[in-house]
Design a protein around this motif. Structure first.
Motif, PDB file in Angstrom:
ATOM      1  N   VAL A 291       0.909  -1.226   0.004  1.00 43.60           N
ATOM      2  CA  VAL A 291       0.049   0.136  -0.052  1.00 43.60           C
ATOM      3  C   VAL A 291       0.991   1.155   0.026  1.00 43.60           C
ATOM      4  O   VAL A 291       1.661   1.305   0.735  1.00 43.60           O
ATOM      5  CB  VAL A 291      -1.027   0.101   1.383  1.00 43.60           C
ATOM      6  CG1 VAL A 291      -1.775   1.207   1.322  1.00 43.60           C
ATOM      7  CG2 VAL A 291      -1.582  -1.348   1.478  1.00 43.60           C
ATOM      8  N   ARG A 292       0.574   2.121  -1.109  1.00 40.42           N
ATOM      9  CA  ARG A 292       1.388   3.435  -0.848  1.00 40.42           C
ATOM     10  C   ARG A 292       0.322   4.508  -0.694  1.00 40.42           C
ATOM     11  O   ARG A 292      -0.688   4.909  -1.470  1.00 40.42           O
ATOM     12  CB  ARG A 292       2.211   3.613  -2.243  1.00 40.42           C
ATOM     13  CG  ARG A 292       3.404   2.670  -2.480  1.00 40.42           C
ATOM     14  CD  ARG A 292       3.917   2.977  -3.736  1.00 40.42           C
ATOM     15  NE  ARG A 292       3.197   2.621  -4.968  1.00 40.42           N
ATOM     16  CZ  ARG A 292       2.525   3.510  -5.703  1.00 40.42           C
ATOM     17  NH1 ARG A 292       2.799   4.752  -5.331  1.00 40.42           N
ATOM     18  NH2 ARG A 292       1.848   3.149  -6.689  1.00 40.42           N
ATOM     19  N   ILE A 293       0.678   5.295   0.445  1.00 37.03           N
ATOM     20  CA  ILE A 293      -0.259   6.464   0.510  1.00 37.03           C
ATOM     21  C   ILE A 293       0.738   7.629   0.487  1.00 37.03           C
ATOM     22  O   ILE A 293       1.727   7.776   1.039  1.00 37.03           O
ATOM     23  CB  ILE A 293      -0.836   6.392   1.975  1.00 37.03           C
ATOM     24  CG1 ILE A 293      -1.452   5.073   2.457  1.00 37.03           C
ATOM     25  CG2 ILE A 293      -1.742   7.531   2.494  1.00 37.03           C
ATOM     26  CD1 ILE A 293      -1.718   5.052   4.034  1.00 37.03           C
ATOM     27  N   GLY A 294       0.083   8.538  -0.547  1.00 37.98           N
ATOM     28  CA  GLY A 294       1.082   9.622  -0.810  1.00 37.98           C
ATOM     29  C   GLY A 294       0.522  11.161  -0.859  1.00 37.98           C
ATOM     30  O   GLY A 294      -0.936  11.124  -1.002  1.00 37.98           O
ATOM     31  N   ARG A 295       1.174  11.952  -0.396  1.00 35.07           N
ATOM     32  CA  ARG A 295       0.796  13.333  -0.543  1.00 35.07           C
ATOM     33  C   ARG A 295       1.777  13.988  -1.316  1.00 35.07           C
ATOM     34  O   ARG A 295       2.956  14.037  -0.972  1.00 35.07           O
ATOM     35  CB  ARG A 295       0.425  13.958   0.994  1.00 35.07           C
ATOM     36  CG  ARG A 295       0.051  15.489   0.967  1.00 35.07           C
ATOM     37  CD  ARG A 295      -0.442  15.909   2.193  1.00 35.07           C
ATOM     38  NE  ARG A 295      -0.988  17.252   2.205  1.00 35.07           N
ATOM     39  CZ  ARG A 295      -0.662  18.305   2.355  1.00 35.07           C
ATOM     40  NH1 ARG A 295       0.875  18.312   3.138  1.00 35.07           N
ATOM     41  NH2 ARG A 295      -1.057  19.519   2.481  1.00 35.07           N
ATOM     42  N   TYR A 296       1.645  14.565  -2.452  1.00 36.51           N
ATOM     43  CA  TYR A 296       2.545  15.213  -3.351  1.00 36.51           C
ATOM     44  C   TYR A 296       2.375  16.574  -3.543  1.00 36.51           C
ATOM     45  O   TYR A 296       1.189  17.006  -4.014  1.00 36.51           O
ATOM     46  CB  TYR A 296       2.444  14.498  -4.833  1.00 36.51           C
ATOM     47  CG  TYR A 296       2.864  12.880  -4.631  1.00 36.51           C
ATOM     48  CD1 TYR A 296       3.959  12.492  -5.194  1.00 36.51           C
ATOM     49  CD2 TYR A 296       1.970  11.967  -4.167  1.00 36.51           C
ATOM     50  CE1 TYR A 296       4.569  11.125  -5.065  1.00 36.51           C
ATOM     51  CE2 TYR A 296       2.064  10.491  -4.113  1.00 36.51           C
ATOM     52  CZ  TYR A 296       3.607  10.217  -4.610  1.00 36.51           C
ATOM     53  OH  TYR A 296       3.859   9.015  -4.516  1.00 36.51           O
ATOM     54  N   LEU A 297       3.198  17.681  -3.137  1.00 29.66           N
ATOM     55  CA  LEU A 297       3.359  18.972  -3.134  1.00 29.66           C
ATOM     56  C   LEU A 297       4.256  19.311  -4.056  1.00 29.66           C
ATOM     57  O   LEU A 297       5.462  19.005  -4.325  1.00 29.66           O
ATOM     58  CB  LEU A 297       3.689  19.592  -1.668  1.00 29.66           C
ATOM     59  CG  LEU A 297       2.645  18.685  -0.481  1.00 29.66           C
ATOM     60  CD1 LEU A 297       2.996  19.403   0.854  1.00 29.66           C
ATOM     61  CD2 LEU A 297       1.216  19.172  -0.673  1.00 29.66           C
ATOM     62  N   ASN A 298       3.641  20.453  -5.072  1.00 27.72           N
ATOM     63  CA  ASN A 298       4.559  21.051  -5.728  1.00 27.72           C
ATOM     64  C   ASN A 298       4.537  22.771  -5.713  1.00 27.72           C
ATOM     65  O   ASN A 298       3.135  23.036  -5.643  1.00 27.72           O
ATOM     66  CB  ASN A 298       4.357  20.503  -7.065  1.00 27.72           C
ATOM     67  CG  ASN A 298       4.458  19.357  -7.415  1.00 27.72           C
ATOM     68  OD1 ASN A 298       5.531  18.750  -7.640  1.00 27.72           O
ATOM     69  ND2 ASN A 298       3.324  18.466  -7.607  1.00 27.72           N
ATOM     70  N   GLN A 299       5.556  23.262  -5.950  1.00 23.15           N
ATOM     71  CA  GLN A 299       5.446  24.686  -6.033  1.00 23.15           C
ATOM     72  C   GLN A 299       6.205  25.102  -7.279  1.00 23.15           C
ATOM     73  O   GLN A 299       7.650  24.973  -7.320  1.00 23.15           O
ATOM     74  CB  GLN A 299       5.809  25.598  -4.961  1.00 23.15           C
ATOM     75  CG  GLN A 299       5.508  27.168  -5.130  1.00 23.15           C
ATOM     76  CD  GLN A 299       6.022  27.874  -3.575  1.00 23.15           C
ATOM     77  OE1 GLN A 299       7.299  28.275  -3.614  1.00 23.15           O
ATOM     78  NE2 GLN A 299       4.843  28.104  -2.918  1.00 23.15           N
ATOM     79  N   PHE A 300       5.812  25.865  -8.275  1.00 22.01           N
ATOM     80  CA  PHE A 300       6.435  26.185  -9.539  1.00 22.01           C
ATOM     81  C   PHE A 300       6.311  27.543  -9.574  1.00 22.01           C
ATOM     82  O   PHE A 300       5.169  28.353  -9.601  1.00 22.01           O
ATOM     83  CB  PHE A 300       5.995  25.437 -10.771  1.00 22.01           C
ATOM     84  CG  PHE A 300       6.101  24.164 -10.740  1.00 22.01           C
ATOM     85  CD1 PHE A 300       6.902  23.293  -9.940  1.00 22.01           C
ATOM     86  CD2 PHE A 300       4.850  23.454 -11.305  1.00 22.01           C
ATOM     87  CE1 PHE A 300       6.827  21.942  -9.882  1.00 22.01           C
ATOM     88  CE2 PHE A 300       4.886  21.823 -11.148  1.00 22.01           C
ATOM     89  CZ  PHE A 300       5.866  21.377 -10.519  1.00 22.01           C
ATOM     90  N   ILE A 301       7.372  28.482  -9.807  1.00 21.48           N
ATOM     91  CA  ILE A 301       7.431  29.855 -10.116  1.00 21.48           C
ATOM     92  C   ILE A 301       8.189  30.298 -11.306  1.00 21.48           C
ATOM     93  O   ILE A 301       9.193  29.749 -11.563  1.00 21.48           O
ATOM     94  CB  ILE A 301       8.134  30.643  -8.878  1.00 21.48           C
ATOM     95  CG1 ILE A 301       7.344  30.225  -7.577  1.00 21.48           C
ATOM     96  CG2 ILE A 301       8.124  32.147  -9.038  1.00 21.48           C
ATOM     97  CD1 ILE A 301       8.155  30.627  -6.455  1.00 21.48           C
ATOM     98  N   THR A 302       7.644  30.729 -12.125  1.00 20.20           N
ATOM     99  CA  THR A 302       8.387  31.384 -13.378  1.00 20.20           C
ATOM    100  C   THR A 302       8.388  32.923 -13.615  1.00 20.20           C
ATOM    101  O   THR A 302       7.321  33.636 -13.167  1.00 20.20           O
ATOM    102  CB  THR A 302       7.391  30.711 -14.408  1.00 20.20           C
ATOM    103  OG1 THR A 302       6.286  31.255 -14.804  1.00 20.20           O
ATOM    104  CG2 THR A 302       7.539  29.150 -14.446  1.00 20.20           C
ATOM    105  N   THR A 303       9.410  33.368 -14.098  1.00 18.88           N
ATOM    106  CA  THR A 303       9.565  34.716 -14.473  1.00 18.88           C
ATOM    107  C   THR A 303       9.990  35.190 -15.592  1.00 18.88           C
ATOM    108  O   THR A 303      11.169  34.248 -16.248  1.00 18.88           O
ATOM    109  CB  THR A 303      10.132  35.175 -12.968  1.00 18.88           C
ATOM    110  OG1 THR A 303      11.796  34.811 -13.367  1.00 18.88           O
ATOM    111  CG2 THR A 303       9.932  34.977 -11.713  1.00 18.88           C
ATOM    112  N   ARG A 304       9.859  35.958 -16.136  1.00 28.15           N
ATOM    113  CA  ARG A 304      10.554  36.750 -17.381  1.00 28.15           C
ATOM    114  C   ARG A 304      11.054  38.176 -17.367  1.00 28.15           C
ATOM    115  O   ARG A 304      10.026  38.881 -16.813  1.00 28.15           O
ATOM    116  CB  ARG A 304       9.801  36.329 -18.682  1.00 28.15           C
ATOM    117  CG  ARG A 304      10.187  36.751 -20.065  1.00 28.15           C
ATOM    118  CD  ARG A 304       9.242  36.680 -20.934  1.00 28.15           C
ATOM    119  NE  ARG A 304       8.609  35.219 -21.340  1.00 28.15           N
ATOM    120  CZ  ARG A 304       9.298  34.496 -22.157  1.00 28.15           C
ATOM    121  NH1 ARG A 304      10.482  34.828 -22.642  1.00 28.15           N
ATOM    122  NH2 ARG A 304       8.800  33.320 -22.092  1.00 28.15           N
TER     123      ARG A 304
END
Length: 545
Positions: free
Chosen positions: A61-74
């Motif tokens: 059994v795999r119990i997952g919490r997957y968090l991401n933060q992506f920031i892009t600038t130009r």
């Protein structure tokens, strides 16, 4: 729920970087809400009990919490900020000798028990078509254990404003140094992965990774010609202290020194260099095709290792199981069985592992509950092993898994994925400056560029970011339009010298794709600066014929 969507981020040169985004958008403060470990154990027990009662002989059994933060600038503007969260439970079973898998995002005892019963039903249906039963290499249960990526500063606690200002400051530094346009990005990942199995393991892991790529573009307004220089940073498995570390590591370049960092990254300094070098590339000499000795810097060589050794030694590719996505492998079982296949020169020692601190692949256990380890793939130039999971180990006579099973989400079934694959440093004391001393006609290559490799991981072509002429043992003028062509065996057998451990460092791939449906993983590859003799170099700007 939550099938993969794609965030398309325009790159500075008009191309696009396609970045997979998992889960639903959330507020930044929600990134810090943990899931209680005892609750995860209860969910896992509910799934395993249900699976066993339904006829499973094995269940994980795999119990997952997957968090991401992506920031892009130009340039001096923020283009996008994305926070995502995805959580759920995946249940894999063996029943009647076959696998079954099911997943749910409903985090209740009844829901995970239903998912487990569904997985068993799928396994029993699969068994009717399967000719041989699944054979799992043994794994000893470890009870209740926890592990976390070592970090000093949690990226989730750093204000988004501070991160965006850092990226914009890098863009400004690059433009002040000569770039017409700048783009910089920050990818941050936290995978909270709980694994439990009927072998007796309850493993809680907290994994952190980040990467900050940038691109400088310089334009000649009189001609419309433009050149780019991407950042030389390597993604890492560590905390936000990645941007604080100043452990200087120098690499020889034309007429001076390009500064990289071990254990950290100076984003502003790299942006300055990128702006300056992108502008310099506008007037750099175009390379003359021919045979050259190549001196390859680690932040370039990692990709060649990844494509020509990492993927080529994945056992599922070798066996033909992965043919539809990027092909199979020339490194077939008969070559390994001969115990004398010369993959490379005697200097070439390549190892696989998931244990190096700060690497993208570093974990304590894989997604089958197998402890992380280190093993040889190539020793003294000879192909000696592959990368295998629990159900593959018996095929190559191994008594235990190599611990390289991975899934990129709770909703994805785990399968064989590349661990860190690295070229060991040279044993003889040698610096990059000393490495080029006896090169009469060569090219020094830095940074990751475009590449192409065939379906068996054999014939290939690689570019780079920066190219410098080496003449009579000295690094000279910048070159343009460089790519080298070879095949895997010829290339690695041309390996003639490498720097020692002082120069060894890791590059890596943050979004490495494989499988159907496609999954992405992150993996590091280490090396020191290495020389390859008499490699064919082409001019990418010249027409053929």
């Amino acid at each position: 729920m939550e099938r993969r969507t794609f965030l398309k981020l325009s790159a500075a040169a008009g191309s696009a970087l396609i970045v997979p985004v998992f889960g639903n958008a959330i507020a930044a403060e929600e990134l810090l809400n943990p899931m209680a470990r005892q609750f995860k154990k209860q969910l896992a027990d509910a799934a395993m009990n249900s699976a066993t009662k339904a006829g499973a002989t094995y269940c994980d059994v795999r119990i997952g919490r997957y968090l991401n933060q992506f920031i892009t600038t130009r340039d001096l503007n923020v283009e996008n900020i994305v926070n995502t969260e995805s959580s759920g439970v995946g249940v894999r079973v063996i029943a009647n000798g076959a696998y079954g898998f099911a997943a749910t995002n409903v985090m209740t005892m009844d829901a995970v028990a239903d998912a487990a019963r569904q997985a068993v039903a799928i396994a029993k249906a699969n068994a009717k078509l399967q000719t041989e039963p699944v054979q799992l290499a043994p794994v000893k249960g470890v009870g209740e254990v926890a592990w976390s990526t070592p970090y000093k500063k949690d990226w989730r606690t750093v204000p988004v404003k501070d991160k965006a200002e850092m990226l914009i400051a890098a863009n400004k530094a690059g433009m002040d140094a000569g770039a017409s346009f700048m783009q910089s990005m920050l990818f941050q990942v936290n995978q909270q992965k709980y694994f439990a199995s009927t072998d007796g393991s309850y493993i809680d892991q907290d994994i952190h990774r980040l990467w900050s790529p940038l691109t400088a573009t310089a334009v000649d307004k009189s001609t419309g010609k433009f050149r780019t220089r991407d950042g030389l940073s390597s993604p890492a498995g560590m905390g936000y202290e990645f941007f604080d570390a100043k452990q200087e590591h120098k690499v020889r370049a034309a007429g001076g020194v390009t500064t990289l960092y071990k254990g950290g990254y100076d984003l502003i300094e790299d942006a300055k260099a990128a702006g300056r070098q992108a502008k310099e590339k506008l007037t750099a000499k175009s390379v003359e095709p021919g045979k050259y000795d190549l001196v390859l810097s680690p932040e370039h060589l990692f990709l060649t290792i990844h494509e020509s050794v990492g993927h080529a030694t994945e056992l599922d590719r070798v066996l033909g199981y992965e043919a539809n996505y990027a092909g199979t492998s020339f490194a077939t079982l008969d070559k390994w069985q001969s115990k004398k296949f010369k993959y490379g020169s005697d200097l070439v020692n390549i190892v696989a592992e998931k244990t190096t601190p700060g690497s993208l692949g570093a974990v304590a256990y894989d997604d089958e509950g197998v402890p992380a380890k280190k093993w040889d793939l190539i020793r003294n130039g000879i192909l000696v092993n592959y990368q295998a999971t629990r159900d593959q180990a018996h095929i190559i006579g191994e008594k235990e898994s190599h611990g390289c099973s991975y899934a990129d989400s709770w909703s994805s079934v785990q399968f064989q994925r590349m661990p860190n694959v690295s070229l060991e440093a040279g044993k003889k004391p040698m610096t990059p400056d000393e490495l080029v001393k006896d090169v009469k006609k060569g090219i020094y290559i830095m940074g990751r560029g475009s590449y192409s490799i065939d379906q068996q991981r054999y014939n290939f072509q690689f570019g780079g970011q920066l190219f410098y002429e080496i003449k009579d043992g000295k690094v000279g003028q910048m070159l343009n339009d460089v790519a080298y062509q070879s095949n895997t065996q010829e290339f690695w057998n041309s390996c003639a010298a490498m720097c020692d451990e002082r120069d060894w460092r890791m590059g890596g791939s943050f979004f490495d794709g494989k499988g159907q449906p496609s999954q992405v993983s992150a993996v590091s590859h280490g090396s020191s600066t290495t020389r390859f003799n008499a490699v064919n170099v082409i001019n990418t700007a010249r027409k053929i014929g």
